[in-house]
Design an enzyme around this catalytic site. Sequence first.
Site, mmCIF file in Angstrom:
data_model
loop_
_atom_site.group_PDB
_atom_site.id
_atom_site.type_symbol
_atom_site.label_atom_id
_atom_site.label_comp_id
_atom_site.label_asym_id
_atom_site.label_seq_id
_atom_site.Cartn_x
_atom_site.Cartn_y
_atom_site.Cartn_z
ATOM 1 N N GLU A 199 0.745 -1.134 -0.075
ATOM 2 C CA GLU A 199 -0.001 -0.047 -0.196
ATOM 3 C C GLU A 199 0.757 1.386 0.095
ATOM 4 O O GLU A 199 1.816 1.222 0.742
ATOM 5 C CB GLU A 199 -1.028 -0.179 1.207
ATOM 6 C CG GLU A 199 -1.862 -1.138 1.297
ATOM 7 C CD GLU A 199 -2.966 -1.196 0.131
ATOM 8 O OE1 GLU A 199 -3.037 -0.190 -0.538
ATOM 9 O OE2 GLU A 199 -3.644 -2.301 -0.075
ATOM 10 N N ARG B 203 -18.165 -1.606 5.123
ATOM 11 C CA ARG B 203 -18.958 -2.421 4.285
ATOM 12 C C ARG B 203 -19.649 -3.365 5.335
ATOM 13 O O ARG B 203 -20.689 -3.954 5.135
ATOM 14 C CB ARG B 203 -18.512 -3.136 3.187
ATOM 15 C CG ARG B 203 -19.167 -3.671 2.025
ATOM 16 C CD ARG B 203 -18.403 -4.048 1.001
ATOM 17 N NE ARG B 203 -17.219 -4.837 1.322
ATOM 18 C CZ ARG B 203 -16.872 -6.322 1.893
ATOM 19 N NH1 ARG B 203 -18.094 -6.902 1.799
ATOM 20 N NH2 ARG B 203 -15.986 -6.841 2.235
ATOM 21 N N CYS C 168 -7.914 -2.226 7.973
ATOM 22 C CA CYS C 168 -6.664 -2.266 7.595
ATOM 23 C C CYS C 168 -6.289 -0.573 7.294
ATOM 24 O O CYS C 168 -5.017 -0.515 7.933
ATOM 25 C CB CYS C 168 -6.292 -2.967 6.495
ATOM 26 S SG CYS C 168 -6.673 -4.622 6.840
ATOM 27 N N HIS D 228 -1.185 -5.857 1.758
ATOM 28 C CA HIS D 228 -2.496 -6.575 1.684
ATOM 29 C C HIS D 228 -2.322 -7.828 0.863
ATOM 30 O O HIS D 228 -1.347 -7.861 0.006
ATOM 31 C CB HIS D 228 -3.779 -5.855 0.748
ATOM 32 C CG HIS D 228 -4.477 -5.196 1.844
ATOM 33 N ND1 HIS D 228 -4.782 -3.778 1.766
ATOM 34 C CD2 HIS D 228 -5.419 -5.647 2.860
ATOM 35 C CE1 HIS D 228 -5.699 -3.512 2.774
ATOM 36 N NE2 HIS D 228 -6.084 -4.620 3.157
HETATM 37 N N1 PCA Z 1 -8.370 -7.119 6.496
HETATM 38 C C1 PCA Z 1 -9.295 -6.049 6.661
HETATM 39 C C2 PCA Z 1 -9.265 -6.005 8.321
HETATM 40 C C3 PCA Z 1 -8.370 -6.901 8.510
HETATM 41 C C4 PCA Z 1 -7.790 -7.737 7.566
HETATM 42 O O1 PCA Z 1 -7.247 -8.556 7.736
HETATM 43 C C5 PCA Z 1 -9.149 -4.908 5.810
HETATM 44 O O2 PCA Z 1 -8.746 -5.062 4.794
HETATM 45 O O3 PCA Z 1 -9.632 -3.745 5.973
#
Ligand code: PCA
Length: 219
Positions: free
Chosen positions: A84, A94, A147, A171
């Site tokens: 990111e 959501r 996140c 991610h």
């Molecule tokens: N993914 C979520 C929150 C926790 C996770 O592992 C997100 O992308 O916000």
Amino acid sequence: MVVKRTRTVLVTGFTPFGGEATNPSWEIVKALPDTISGWQVEKLKVPTEFGKAIDVTTRAIDKLAPDIVLCFGQAGGRSRMSVERVAINIDDARIADNAGKQILDQPIRSGAPAAYFCTVPIKAMVAAMAKAEIPAEVSNSAGTFVCNHLIYGVLHHIALKEMTARAGFIHVPFLESQIVDRPNTPAMSLPTMIEGAKAAIMAAIKYRADLKLVGGSLH
Ligand code: PCA
């Protein structure tokens, strides 16, 4: 006498959420070695909850004074390890978090900057993963759920306290076990993602170790 303290990278992963049995982000973090490139690797499991996720992580930052903070989270549906670039000052969920809270259109910290750029070398991290033959990309949105909330909170904390730590977020796709009943959904194996995480961490460490001045160029 110069005492050389062990340098530390704090890595975090999330608890499962949204009805999933597992969260690949924590499975990856849990499996990392205790040292990478001679640096101490501290691992932290973070609840998928607004507020608490930031509290738990910033407490660990204050305690450990890490040189790098690298958070991992699941992004089901993505096909690559996504480094990111930016965190934005908004919660807009959501689904409910693990405490049953669904925040809509609220700033994370009112009056604080609209966004922070991640301060790890995102392009070098993607390149390191590509070199290890692991599909990776830069992502320009960490979403608006827990996140993004966490990495915004971490970058804001580091900025407010004028710490020298660098922070970033990766991610990751679903594990194969999570797509058994989801046709046409991408997944990546755990060993591949662990290798990707190691390559990315090594690139971040190399950059941080080479950095002579606080606030140098990111690429
Ligand atoms: N993914 C979520 C929150 C926790 C996770 O592992 C997100 O992308 O916000």
